[in-house]
Motif scaffolding. Structure first.
Motif, PDB file in Angstrom:
ATOM      1  N   ARG A  62     108.622  66.170  62.369  1.00  0.00           N
ATOM      2  CA  ARG A  62     110.043  65.727  62.065  1.00  0.00           C
ATOM      3  C   ARG A  62     110.496  66.037  60.923  1.00  0.00           C
ATOM      4  O   ARG A  62     111.372  65.817  60.097  1.00  0.00           O
ATOM      5  N   GLY A  63     109.719  67.163  60.123  1.00  0.00           N
ATOM      6  CA  GLY A  63     110.249  67.563  58.828  1.00  0.00           C
ATOM      7  C   GLY A  63     109.703  66.965  57.755  1.00  0.00           C
ATOM      8  O   GLY A  63     108.873  65.947  57.864  1.00  0.00           O
ATOM      9  N   LEU A  64     110.272  67.335  56.502  1.00  0.00           N
ATOM     10  CA  LEU A  64     109.794  66.653  55.510  1.00  0.00           C
ATOM     11  C   LEU A  64     110.918  66.119  54.585  1.00  0.00           C
ATOM     12  O   LEU A  64     111.960  66.620  54.648  1.00  0.00           O
ATOM     13  N   GLY A  65     110.541  64.765  54.200  1.00  0.00           N
ATOM     14  CA  GLY A  65     111.529  64.181  53.243  1.00  0.00           C
ATOM     15  C   GLY A  65     111.303  63.930  52.018  1.00  0.00           C
ATOM     16  O   GLY A  65     110.071  63.769  51.671  1.00  0.00           O
ATOM     17  N   VAL A  66     112.254  64.360  51.023  1.00  0.00           N
ATOM     18  CA  VAL A  66     111.931  64.519  49.484  1.00  0.00           C
ATOM     19  C   VAL A  66     112.607  63.503  48.753  1.00  0.00           C
ATOM     20  O   VAL A  66     113.891  63.559  48.742  1.00  0.00           O
ATOM     21  N   VAL A  67     111.995  62.458  48.184  1.00  0.00           N
ATOM     22  CA  VAL A  67     112.816  61.542  47.549  1.00  0.00           C
ATOM     23  C   VAL A  67     112.467  61.708  46.153  1.00  0.00           C
ATOM     24  O   VAL A  67     111.439  62.002  45.363  1.00  0.00           O
ATOM     25  N   VAL A  68     113.720  61.972  45.405  1.00  0.00           N
ATOM     26  CA  VAL A  68     113.592  62.479  43.860  1.00  0.00           C
ATOM     27  C   VAL A  68     114.475  61.303  43.191  1.00  0.00           C
ATOM     28  O   VAL A  68     115.731  60.978  43.274  1.00  0.00           O
ATOM     29  N   SER A  69     113.905  60.634  42.377  1.00  0.00           N
ATOM     30  CA  SER A  69     114.396  59.750  41.304  1.00  0.00           C
ATOM     31  C   SER A  69     114.378  60.254  39.797  1.00  0.00           C
ATOM     32  O   SER A  69     113.236  60.249  39.582  1.00  0.00           O
ATOM     33  N   LEU A  70     115.235  60.560  39.249  1.00  0.00           N
ATOM     34  CA  LEU A  70     115.289  60.941  38.092  1.00  0.00           C
ATOM     35  C   LEU A  70     115.836  59.983  36.859  1.00  0.00           C
ATOM     36  O   LEU A  70     115.966  60.126  35.792  1.00  0.00           O
ATOM     37  N   TYR A  71     115.737  58.716  37.222  1.00  0.00           N
ATOM     38  CA  TYR A  71     116.113  57.662  36.325  1.00  0.00           C
ATOM     39  C   TYR A  71     114.865  57.322  35.809  1.00  0.00           C
ATOM     40  O   TYR A  71     113.888  57.302  36.355  1.00  0.00           O
ATOM     41  N   PRO A  72     115.099  57.008  34.458  1.00  0.00           N
ATOM     42  CA  PRO A  72     113.667  56.247  33.800  1.00  0.00           C
ATOM     43  C   PRO A  72     113.308  54.936  34.465  1.00  0.00           C
ATOM     44  O   PRO A  72     114.246  54.410  35.435  1.00  0.00           O
ATOM     45  N   ASN A  86     111.735  54.313  52.249  1.00  0.00           N
ATOM     46  CA  ASN A  86     111.690  53.948  53.573  1.00  0.00           C
ATOM     47  C   ASN A  86     112.472  54.552  54.744  1.00  0.00           C
ATOM     48  O   ASN A  86     111.972  54.851  55.850  1.00  0.00           O
ATOM     49  N   ALA A  87     113.588  55.165  54.192  1.00  0.00           N
ATOM     50  CA  ALA A  87     114.170  55.826  55.168  1.00  0.00           C
ATOM     51  C   ALA A  87     113.647  57.222  55.500  1.00  0.00           C
ATOM     52  O   ALA A  87     113.722  57.715  56.522  1.00  0.00           O
ATOM     53  N   SER A  88     113.187  58.029  54.338  1.00  0.00           N
ATOM     54  CA  SER A  88     112.406  59.166  54.537  1.00  0.00           C
ATOM     55  C   SER A  88     111.300  58.823  55.565  1.00  0.00           C
ATOM     56  O   SER A  88     111.082  59.740  56.225  1.00  0.00           O
ATOM     57  N   ARG A  89     110.490  57.891  55.300  1.00  0.00           N
ATOM     58  CA  ARG A  89     109.224  57.635  56.180  1.00  0.00           C
ATOM     59  C   ARG A  89     109.486  57.341  57.586  1.00  0.00           C
ATOM     60  O   ARG A  89     108.830  57.578  58.370  1.00  0.00           O
ATOM     61  N   THR A  90     110.550  56.962  57.797  1.00  0.00           N
ATOM     62  CA  THR A  90     111.077  56.383  59.158  1.00  0.00           C
ATOM     63  C   THR A  90     111.384  57.477  59.646  1.00  0.00           C
ATOM     64  O   THR A  90     111.433  57.804  60.950  1.00  0.00           O
ATOM     65  N   ALA A  91     112.362  58.688  58.917  1.00  0.00           N
ATOM     66  CA  ALA A  91     112.831  59.736  59.563  1.00  0.00           C
ATOM     67  C   ALA A  91     111.935  61.066  59.815  1.00  0.00           C
ATOM     68  O   ALA A  91     112.040  62.047  60.762  1.00  0.00           O
ATOM     69  N   HIS A  92     110.964  60.995  58.854  1.00  0.00           N
ATOM     70  CA  HIS A  92     110.139  62.338  58.781  1.00  0.00           C
ATOM     71  C   HIS A  92     108.732  62.201  58.902  1.00  0.00           C
ATOM     72  O   HIS A  92     108.205  61.045  58.895  1.00  0.00           O
ATOM     73  N   SER A  93     108.078  63.419  59.299  1.00  0.00           N
ATOM     74  CA  SER A  93     106.667  63.294  59.442  1.00  0.00           C
ATOM     75  C   SER A  93     105.933  63.200  58.070  1.00  0.00           C
ATOM     76  O   SER A  93     104.999  62.491  57.900  1.00  0.00           O
TER      77      SER A  93
END
Length: 373
Positions: A62-72, A86-93
């Motif tokens: 189901r593809g790759l989800g990339v979570v990017v947080s650029l805040y300190p 949570n949204a990424s892990r639910t929707a992607h492999s």
């Protein structure tokens, strides 16, 4: 074993195996001992085929989800990061998490903004190549970005150098309980001309003075004026004085109205040895509503519209300058982060930069000299 069987992929595999046995005749052979009715066997066979297809859907990548947080590190952002994970892990492999607070502990990193964007893009590239090599197939990638608008814009510019077949930027909506909804798909369709229906939809969202084709307004000549620069002022979300503040910076070249009244904007330097000054012209695109609807088609159409306005304004101003000087753009932007990322992606080869807005400066909570990047 229990965890495997309860997972999406494991459950799909078991479902396929059991249903295939039914479809191939193991269970029908048993049913023949119970009934001779042919329609019962047909129904069981058809149901088994449907279940085989359902199992295949469950276990396929189901593809790759990339979570990017650029805040300190910030407690106020922690719940948002968790929601994106949570949204990424639910929707992607597979999910790749890139958290600035973990990579660079502390308030500031030693890298500049463009360096951070390049580093993040390299991490994404490496993960994509690894998964592609393992699956030997095209990979759908979705970005779950949490960052300042300028960082998102720079990340979009860097990702434009990658030939991804499918790259979607998701949106953490504030209107529906912080749920994650589709934002903008980065692809060639963003450069396609808007249909009459899309153009009518977009202009219907804009304030009356900026509907249709916004006018490029020339700024009267002033000392230190940067004639080659044009300001693109875009407000797509509720932000009281944003247009007035950006207009003041563009027309005067000053980032404050006076002592204690900072706009929050910081103009980039004019060049080696140069000084800040008024722009040569400005263009305003203003949203008449408080927020855009959470609709990916609307986001895509608005992105294309802003990009078209920038292209037209750049060409018009280049003609006024006689074509001898390269036109540069300053983007004063307030709106959904996926659109900022998409605008960076679209303008990767243009001379345009998003002007960072520091809310702490505008509120006077930090002195201008202490404001970081």
């Amino acid at each position: 074993m229990r965890r495997l069987l309860l997972s999406r992929e494991g459950g799909g595999t078991v479902l396929m195996a059991a249903s295939t046995a039914v479809a191939l005749g193991v269970v029908p052979s048993i049913l023949e001992q119970w009934t001779k009715r042919q329609w019962v066997l047909v129904v069981v066979f058809a149901s088994a085929l449907v279940l085989v297809l359902a199992g295949w859907v469950l276990q396929r990548p189901r593809g790759l989800g990339v979570v990017v947080s650029l805040y300190p590190a910030d407690r106020t952002q922690a719940s948002r990061v968790v929601a994106l994970k949570n949204a990424s892990r639910t929707a992607h492999s597979a999910t790749l998490v890139i958290d600035r607070a973990v990579l660079w502990p502390g308030e500031r990193s030693v890298q500049g903004r463009s360096d951070v964007a390049d580093f993040v893009a390299r991490l994404i590239d490496a993960q994509i190549e690894e998964l592609r090599a393992a699956s030997r197939a095209d990979l759908e990638v979705a970005l779950y970005v949490l960052a300042h608008l300028q960082d998102g814009f720079l990340l979009g510019r860097r990702l434009a150098a990658d030939a991804q077949l499918s790259l979607a930027v998701m949106h953490l909506s504030q209107r529906v309980g912080r749920s994650v909804v589709p934002g903008v798909d980065l692809g060639s369709s963003l450069r396609a001309a808007l249909t009459p229906q899309q153009r009518a939809q977009v202009t219907g969202l804009l304030a009356a003075p900026t509907r249709g084709h916004p006018q490029l307004v020339e700024i009267p000549a002033a000392a230190g004026q940067q004639r080659h620069r044009i300001a693109l002022i875009v407000r797509l979300a509720s932000a009281g004085s944003m247009v007035d503040d950006a207009h003041h910076v563009a027309v005067t070249g000053q980032d404050s109205y006076g002592p204690g009244h900072h706009t929050g904007y910081r103009l980039p330097p004019a060049g080696p040895g140069g000084t800040d000054g008024p722009c040569g012209a400005y263009l305003v695109i203003d949203n008449s509503n408080a927020y855009l609807p959470d609709d990916s088609s609307v986001y895509a159409a608005v992105t294309t519209y802003v990009w078209e306005c920038w292209q037209a304004a750049r060409q018009e101003w280049a003609q006024r300058l006689g074509g001898a000087t390269a036109v540069e753009g300053l983007l004063f932007f307030h709106g959904p982060l996926p659109i900022a990322v998409a605008l960076g992606w679209l303008t990767a080869r243009d001379r345009i930069s998003l002007v960072h807005h520091d809310l702490r400066l505008a509120q006077g909570t930090v002195p201008p000299s202490a404001a970081g990047s």
